[in-house]
Write an enzyme that holds these catalytic residues in place. Structure first.
Site, PDB file in Angstrom:
ATOM      1  N   ASN A   1       1.035  -1.311  -0.197  1.00  0.00           N
ATOM      2  CA  ASN A   1       0.050   0.101  -0.235  1.00  0.00           C
ATOM      3  C   ASN A   1       0.938   1.280   0.051  1.00  0.00           C
ATOM      4  O   ASN A   1       1.663   1.376   0.940  1.00  0.00           O
ATOM      5  CB  ASN A   1      -0.803  -0.093   1.474  1.00  0.00           C
ATOM      6  CG  ASN A   1      -1.677   1.002   1.177  1.00  0.00           C
ATOM      7  OD1 ASN A   1      -1.525   2.176   0.886  1.00  0.00           O
ATOM      8  ND2 ASN A   1      -3.023   1.060   1.690  1.00  0.00           N
TER       9      ASN A   1
ATOM     10  N   HIS B   1       1.091   5.978   1.861  1.00  0.00           N
ATOM     11  CA  HIS B   1       2.018   7.158   2.903  1.00  0.00           C
ATOM     12  C   HIS B   1       3.106   7.570   1.955  1.00  0.00           C
ATOM     13  O   HIS B   1       3.706   8.705   2.467  1.00  0.00           O
ATOM     14  CB  HIS B   1       2.225   6.337   4.062  1.00  0.00           C
ATOM     15  CG  HIS B   1       1.045   6.120   4.878  1.00  0.00           C
ATOM     16  ND1 HIS B   1       0.204   7.041   5.324  1.00  0.00           N
ATOM     17  CD2 HIS B   1       0.622   5.031   5.373  1.00  0.00           C
ATOM     18  CE1 HIS B   1      -0.698   6.479   6.044  1.00  0.00           C
ATOM     19  NE2 HIS B   1      -0.800   5.269   5.960  1.00  0.00           N
TER      20      HIS B   1
ATOM     21  N   HIS C   1      -5.792   3.502  -1.096  1.00  0.00           N
ATOM     22  CA  HIS C   1      -7.168   4.027  -0.519  1.00  0.00           C
ATOM     23  C   HIS C   1      -7.345   5.233  -1.024  1.00  0.00           C
ATOM     24  O   HIS C   1      -6.815   6.211  -0.424  1.00  0.00           O
ATOM     25  CB  HIS C   1      -6.748   3.761   0.880  1.00  0.00           C
ATOM     26  CG  HIS C   1      -8.166   4.091   1.703  1.00  0.00           C
ATOM     27  ND1 HIS C   1      -8.310   4.012   3.146  1.00  0.00           N
ATOM     28  CD2 HIS C   1      -9.443   4.253   1.384  1.00  0.00           C
ATOM     29  CE1 HIS C   1      -9.513   3.918   3.418  1.00  0.00           C
ATOM     30  NE2 HIS C   1     -10.157   4.056   2.612  1.00  0.00           N
TER      31      HIS C   1
ATOM     32  N   ARG D   1      -9.490   8.033  -0.305  1.00  0.00           N
ATOM     33  CA  ARG D   1     -10.500   8.441   0.874  1.00  0.00           C
ATOM     34  C   ARG D   1     -11.531   9.432   0.435  1.00  0.00           C
ATOM     35  O   ARG D   1     -10.918  10.287  -0.581  1.00  0.00           O
ATOM     36  CB  ARG D   1      -9.687   8.977   2.119  1.00  0.00           C
ATOM     37  CG  ARG D   1      -9.156   7.828   2.647  1.00  0.00           C
ATOM     38  CD  ARG D   1      -8.517   8.389   4.455  1.00  0.00           C
ATOM     39  NE  ARG D   1      -7.955   7.274   5.071  1.00  0.00           N
ATOM     40  CZ  ARG D   1      -9.005   6.990   6.154  1.00  0.00           C
ATOM     41  NH1 ARG D   1      -9.952   7.684   6.396  1.00  0.00           N
ATOM     42  NH2 ARG D   1      -8.770   5.944   6.851  1.00  0.00           N
TER      43      ARG D   1
ATOM     44  N   ARG E   1      -7.019  12.596   1.681  1.00  0.00           N
ATOM     45  CA  ARG E   1      -6.016  13.308   2.403  1.00  0.00           C
ATOM     46  C   ARG E   1      -4.467  12.861   1.845  1.00  0.00           C
ATOM     47  O   ARG E   1      -3.708  13.483   2.226  1.00  0.00           O
ATOM     48  CB  ARG E   1      -6.265  12.939   3.786  1.00  0.00           C
ATOM     49  CG  ARG E   1      -6.208  11.241   4.191  1.00  0.00           C
ATOM     50  CD  ARG E   1      -6.047  11.006   5.587  1.00  0.00           C
ATOM     51  NE  ARG E   1      -7.446  11.242   6.170  1.00  0.00           N
ATOM     52  CZ  ARG E   1      -7.700  10.594   7.100  1.00  0.00           C
ATOM     53  NH1 ARG E   1      -6.872   9.849   7.818  1.00  0.00           N
ATOM     54  NH2 ARG E   1      -9.041  10.652   7.722  1.00  0.00           N
TER      55      ARG E   1
ATOM     56  N   GLU F   1      -8.729   0.291  -2.344  1.00  0.00           N
ATOM     57  CA  GLU F   1      -9.603   0.423  -1.188  1.00  0.00           C
ATOM     58  C   GLU F   1     -10.353   1.223  -1.118  1.00  0.00           C
ATOM     59  O   GLU F   1      -9.866   2.671  -1.421  1.00  0.00           O
ATOM     60  CB  GLU F   1      -8.726   0.443   0.123  1.00  0.00           C
ATOM     61  CG  GLU F   1      -7.759  -0.791   0.270  1.00  0.00           C
ATOM     62  CD  GLU F   1      -6.907  -0.323   1.681  1.00  0.00           C
ATOM     63  OE1 GLU F   1      -7.151   0.510   2.338  1.00  0.00           O
ATOM     64  OE2 GLU F   1      -6.024  -1.317   1.881  1.00  0.00           O
TER      65      GLU F   1
ATOM     66  N   THR G   1      -7.712   3.482   9.061  1.00  0.00           N
ATOM     67  CA  THR G   1      -9.057   2.582   9.309  1.00  0.00           C
ATOM     68  C   THR G   1      -8.769   2.076  10.437  1.00  0.00           C
ATOM     69  O   THR G   1      -7.980   1.212  10.704  1.00  0.00           O
ATOM     70  CB  THR G   1      -8.815   1.374   8.066  1.00  0.00           C
ATOM     71  OG1 THR G   1      -8.562   1.987   6.989  1.00  0.00           O
ATOM     72  CG2 THR G   1     -10.213   0.912   8.016  1.00  0.00           C
TER      73      THR G   1
ATOM     74  N   GLU H   1     -10.664  -9.478   3.495  1.00  0.00           N
ATOM     75  CA  GLU H   1      -9.436  -9.340   4.050  1.00  0.00           C
ATOM     76  C   GLU H   1      -9.481  -9.209   5.715  1.00  0.00           C
ATOM     77  O   GLU H   1     -10.325  -8.486   6.206  1.00  0.00           O
ATOM     78  CB  GLU H   1      -8.993  -7.761   3.399  1.00  0.00           C
ATOM     79  CG  GLU H   1      -7.595  -7.435   4.154  1.00  0.00           C
ATOM     80  CD  GLU H   1      -6.836  -6.208   3.466  1.00  0.00           C
ATOM     81  OE1 GLU H   1      -7.286  -5.788   2.480  1.00  0.00           O
ATOM     82  OE2 GLU H   1      -6.075  -5.451   4.304  1.00  0.00           O
TER      83      GLU H   1
ATOM     84  N   HIS I   1      -3.177  -4.800   8.017  1.00  0.00           N
ATOM     85  CA  HIS I   1      -3.255  -3.726   8.839  1.00  0.00           C
ATOM     86  C   HIS I   1      -2.312  -3.958  10.248  1.00  0.00           C
ATOM     87  O   HIS I   1      -2.381  -4.744  10.817  1.00  0.00           O
ATOM     88  CB  HIS I   1      -4.785  -3.421   9.325  1.00  0.00           C
ATOM     89  CG  HIS I   1      -4.759  -1.908   9.760  1.00  0.00           C
ATOM     90  ND1 HIS I   1      -4.360  -1.367  10.914  1.00  0.00           N
ATOM     91  CD2 HIS I   1      -5.333  -0.751   9.029  1.00  0.00           C
ATOM     92  CE1 HIS I   1      -4.755   0.021  10.524  1.00  0.00           C
ATOM     93  NE2 HIS I   1      -5.118   0.208   9.767  1.00  0.00           N
TER      94      HIS I   1
HETATM   95  N1  PXP Z   1      -5.596  -3.138   4.316  1.00  0.00           N
HETATM   96  C1  PXP Z   1      -6.558  -2.214   4.520  1.00  0.00           C
HETATM   97  C2  PXP Z   1      -7.863  -2.456   4.337  1.00  0.00           C
HETATM   98  C3  PXP Z   1      -6.134  -0.899   5.082  1.00  0.00           C
HETATM   99  O1  PXP Z   1      -7.273   0.034   5.178  1.00  0.00           O
HETATM  100  C4  PXP Z   1      -4.857  -0.722   5.239  1.00  0.00           C
HETATM  101  C5  PXP Z   1      -4.511   0.800   5.814  1.00  0.00           C
HETATM  102  O2  PXP Z   1      -4.623   1.616   4.906  1.00  0.00           O
HETATM  103  C6  PXP Z   1      -3.932  -1.601   5.051  1.00  0.00           C
HETATM  104  C7  PXP Z   1      -4.308  -2.983   4.776  1.00  0.00           C
HETATM  105  C8  PXP Z   1      -2.563  -1.291   5.434  1.00  0.00           C
HETATM  106  O3  PXP Z   1      -2.079  -1.135   6.709  1.00  0.00           O
HETATM  107  P1  PXP Z   1      -0.877  -0.534   7.367  1.00  0.00           P
HETATM  108  O4  PXP Z   1      -0.490   0.679   6.484  1.00  0.00           O
HETATM  109  O5  PXP Z   1      -0.970  -0.614   8.788  1.00  0.00           O
HETATM  110  O6  PXP Z   1       0.248  -1.871   6.792  1.00  0.00           O
END
Ligand code: PXP
Length: 385
Positions: free
Chosen positions: A150, A153, A186, A188, A192, A213, A244, A294, A334
């Site tokens: 992902n 960030h 994601h 949003r 953001r 996402e 999330t 998931e 997550h």
């Molecule tokens: N899976 C989902 C559905 C999420 O919303 C997120 C956070 O955006 C992640 C995985 C990844 O989480 P992390 O950034 O804590 O690895």
């Protein structure tokens, strides 16, 4: 129904990979609704069993005890394995003990399926063919989970100054070059971090898989049907949250989620639902028609004590098995990082990890290629070779 794994070997610690692969073997043989007991013992114990039941006073690697044919029961039988002999054989073959145990469990199960390679009426060729087929299936099903990164960030850093760098699209190229299996973003409601422009460009540039996402809103469904990601993961979304915070309450929102899944399916987009590892959520997810869940691993990742972590781990493993039994694909994510991912990677049913913050954080310090490769090597620890 299921597997009872009894470890009677003093001082031997079962790895999670061993625990989970037994049920995978049963599933691969199409016997997941049967019961099987596997006992791990010493050479001394198996010699005693060998002498008592088969009249042979020596250790062996595995002995199976089936049920009498006239007994109509769900119990397939017992498989007894000597860890001492398995360890010697693993060393000779240059493979891990876990892999040798897996092969011996498969061997024992093939006996219980009615095949024989010794004694009167034995058909060695048929036995070996079945054994090979079974092992191939187990290894194929659980070669290794995919790792999707992902890149939200990367966009968070960009938004700290509101400019154009670093570009999550460029980051996605590096993630793919490092060997990851997919890119996740994601989008949003408040935009953001990831923007519409990022998702559009990623759709054109991602060579592996693009997971979008999003919340199950009208606006997002419209965007998804235009952009057509490879899969959509529906997540809950609150404006004020930092990230999330929990899984989607599919059990409470079944009607709305079912509608959203249907709309995405109409556009030929597969759907995954981000849910807490709870039975009612998994069962409700199945009813919506989504092909995947998931599992939210946040509670596992944040567990304050080893005991709490064990409890959360078991819950995730159980719910992953339940979802797989229901015919769903299982992803997890997550809060996963370089300390807690390898343990989950041993859960056979998890086909994909979605990891963001920890990989992007490490990439800031060591570069994206190294950060992704290090995470890949942790996911690889759960594989059967
Ligand atoms: N899976 C989902 C559905 C999420 O919303 C997120 C956070 O955006 C992640 C995985 C990844 O989480 P992390 O950034 O804590 O690895």
């Amino acid at each position: 129904m299921g597997v009872e794994l009894k470890n009677d070997y003093p001082g031997f610690r079962l790895t999670v990979a061993t625990e989970r692969t037994v049920s995978l073997i049963l599933r691969s043989a199409g016997l997941q609704h049967k019961e099987l007991s596997v006992y791990l013992v010493t050479d001394e114990k198996i010699t005693q069993i060998n002498r008592e039941w088969l009249g042979r006073s020596r250790p062996t690697n595995v002995i199976s005890f089936g049920q009498p044919a006239q007994l109509i029961t769900d119990l397939l039988g017992d498989v007894v394995i000597s860890v001492d002999t398995a360890r010697k054989e693993a060393e000779e073959a240059g493979i891990s003990l876990e892999n040798r145990l897996l092969a011996l469990m498969a061997h024992g199960l093939v006996h219980l399926m009615g095949y024989d390679h010794e004694g009167p009426g034995a058909d060695t060729a048929a036995f070996e063919k079945k054994e090979k087929e079974l092992l191939k299936k187990v290894k194929g099903e659980k070669s290794m989970a995919d790792l999707c990164i992902n890149v939200d960030h990367v966009a968070t850093i960009r938004e700290a100054r509101g400019g154009v760098e670093p570009d999550p699209v460029a980051a996605a190229v590096l993630v793919e070059l490092a060997g990851a299996d997919g890119i996740v973003v994601h989008l949003r409601e408040d935009r953001r971090h990831i923007k519409d422009r990022d998702v559009k460009l990623l759709r054109q540039t991602v060579q592996t898989r693009l997971t979008l996402e999003m919340a199950a809103t009208e606006e997002m469904i419209k965007i998804a049907t235009e952009i057509r990601p490879d899969i959509v993961t529906l997540v809950p979304e609150k404006r004020e949250e930092l990230t999330t915070e929990g899984g989607l309450d599919v059990a409470a929102l079944e009607h709305e989620i079912t509608r959203a899944v249907g709309r995405l399916h109409d556009a030929s987009i597969p759907v995954s639902l981000f849910v807490d590892p709870e039975r009612e959520q998994v069962e409700a997810s199945k009813r919506t028609g989504a092909e995947c869940i998931e599992i939210h691993t946040g509670r596992y990742a944040e567990a304050a004590t080893p005991e709490k972590e064990d409890k959360e781990f078991e819950q995730i493993a159980e719910m992953a098995a339940l979802a797989a039994d229901l015919g769903m694909q299982v992803h997890a994510g997550h809060g996963l990082n370089y300390q807690n991912t390898a343990r989950l990677a041993a859960i056979a049913e998890i086909a994909e990890f979605s990891i963001g913050h920890s990989v992007v954080s490490r990439a800031v310090l060591v570069g994206m290629e190294q950060a992704v490769k290090e995470m890949l090597s942790l996911v690889k620890k759960g594989r059967i070779v």
